[in-house]
Design an enzyme around this catalytic site. Structure first.
Site, PDB file in Angstrom:
ATOM      1  CD1 TRP A 102      -2.196  -2.253   1.575  1.00 48.13           C
ATOM      2  CD2 TRP A 102      -2.996  -1.122  -0.176  1.00 48.13           C
ATOM      3  NE1 TRP A 102      -3.193  -3.008   1.002  1.00 48.13           N
ATOM      4  CE2 TRP A 102      -3.703  -2.345  -0.073  1.00 48.13           C
ATOM      5  CE3 TRP A 102      -3.325  -0.255  -1.213  1.00 48.13           C
ATOM      6  CZ2 TRP A 102      -4.724  -2.703  -0.972  1.00 48.13           C
ATOM      7  CZ3 TRP A 102      -4.333  -0.619  -2.106  1.00 48.13           C
ATOM      8  CH2 TRP A 102      -5.021  -1.820  -1.972  1.00 48.13           C
ATOM      9  CG  ASP A 171      -3.273   4.328   3.808  1.00 47.30           C
ATOM     10  OD1 ASP A 171      -4.309   4.145   4.465  1.00 47.30           O
ATOM     11  OD2 ASP A 171      -3.016   3.700   2.759  1.00 47.30           O
ATOM     12  CE  LYS A 195      -8.729  -1.635   4.412  1.00 52.59           C
ATOM     13  NZ  LYS A 195      -8.895  -2.806   3.650  1.00 52.59           N
TER      14      LYS A 195
END
Ligand code: PMP
Length: 359
Positions: A102, A171, A195
């Site tokens: 990511w 992030d 999430k």
């Protein structure tokens, strides 16, 4: 069908009490005879729940007034472009730590809009550890430093974060609200909701107000944090249903004791799985022990030819979505806030019997 446990990395499990409330209200919201999905985002009823959701999010993380809290479209990925556009001036540069899949996605997107300096990386070790902050080789005149404190695929996280002289941008897609977090160390915390916050389709940003107002000239209105803030996250029609569910998830988290309590529960759940894996000669997790994520636990079967069988039998036992990301293979158990300890115990019991049966 009996209740299954969803170990998916996202869209992920939503707390059952929230799903039940949503179900109860689905056809008749607030006695209006219509669903919340059909109500105008400009109506006072919707604005009331939108504001309450923001306030509950602020309360959960003790977010002070010098930060704007934004709800956005486009998940985390759109923000990987918004960040350089909004925070790095034309001709400027930004520092990035390369900690895995990511982080790399953020780096590749940012390169289109600014000069990227990689100031720390664990790529040479296959991302089995998180580059510690003390090793970051920061660039003096960069606009910010970007990190991905929980790598959802690799299963590593940054445990110790100190304030930095450059604005710190993180992030937190897969780590937000999983345990206490000192927001004041950061200039921008962002992520996708799917999430620990709610349904996919919603993103969040917690941004220091002092960073607003200096986006690059060509930044589209919808990608400009300042216009989103000025429009109170309703410059255009927001993902209202996802925002409504997120509000219920915040209420649920507050009701169980907030991030302090959640952090204890999550650390305990993760410890149970890692201890089981470490004691077994059948399963393994190759990540540096002190950097292991408490949200995403990748693990391998030493006998790789059993992967398919493991996935099929676990799924039949109601333990869903354990397949690891295609880039790393093996298995991954994502155990976000909504995964009860009971689900973790069921997974360990299954792993134990599978090992006994197949060794
Ligand atoms: N960053 C991280 C850490 C993630 O886990 C994900 C999604 N799994 C993303 C970014 C991309 O998120 P989205 O799909 O919301 O754009």
């Amino acid at each position: 069908m009996s209740k299954a446990f969803n170990f998916g990395a996202g869209p992920a499990a939503i707390p059952s009490p929230v799903l039940k409330e949503v179900q109860n209200e689905l056809l008749d919201w607030k006695g209006m005879g219509i669903s919340v999905m059909e109500v105008s985002h400009r109506s006072s009823d919707f604005i009331e729940i939108a504001k309450k959701a923001e306030q509950d999010f602020r309360d959960l993380l003790s977010i002070t007034d010098d930060y704007a809290v934004l709800f956005l479209h486009g998940g985390a990925t759109l923000q990987t472009a918004m960040i350089p556009m909004n925070l790095a001036p034309e001709g400027g540069s930004a520092d990035y730590v390369n900690s895995g899949h990511w982080a790399k996605r953020s780096i590749n997107e940012a390169k289109k809009y600014t000069t990227v300096n990689i100031v720390g990386s664990s790529e040479e070790e296959n991302f089995t550890y998180f580059p510690p902050q003390s090793s970051w080789n920061l660039t003096e005149d960069s606009s910010y430093i970007h990190i991905t404190p929980n790598e959802t695929i690799g299963g590593i996280s940054l445990k110790q974060i100190d304030s930095s002289h450059l604005p710190l941008v993180a992030d937190y897609s897969s780590g937000i609200l999983s345990e206490p977090l000192d927001v004041n160390k950061f200039s921008l915390i962002y992520g996708g909701a799917q999430k620990n916050i709610g349904p996919a389709g919603l993103g969040f940003a917690i941004i220091k107000k002092s960073l607003l107002g200096s986006a690059q000239e060509l930044t589209p209105t919808m990608l400009n944090y300042t216009s989103i803030h000025e429009g109170e996250s309703m410059y255009n029609t927001p993902p209202t249903f996802a925002w409504y569910v997120a509000g219920k998830v915040f209420e649920w988290l507050k009701s169980i004791g907030g991030v302090e309590e959640m952090g204890k529960i999550n650390n305990n759940k993760a410890k149970k799985i890692y201890s089981f894996i470490d004691e077994s000669s059948f399963y393994e997790n190759k990540m540096n022990k002190s950097d292991r994520s408490i949200m995403n636990i990748p693990f391998l079967l030493r006998k790789e030819d059993l992967n398919q069988k493991f996935l099929q039998e676990s799924s039949e036992a109601g333990l869903l979505a354990l397949k690891g990301h295609r880039s790393v293979g093996g298995m991954r158990a994502s155990i976000y806030n909504a995964m009860p300890e009971e689900g973790v115990d069921a997974l360990i019991d299954f792993m134990d019997s599978f090992e006994k049966k197949e060794s």
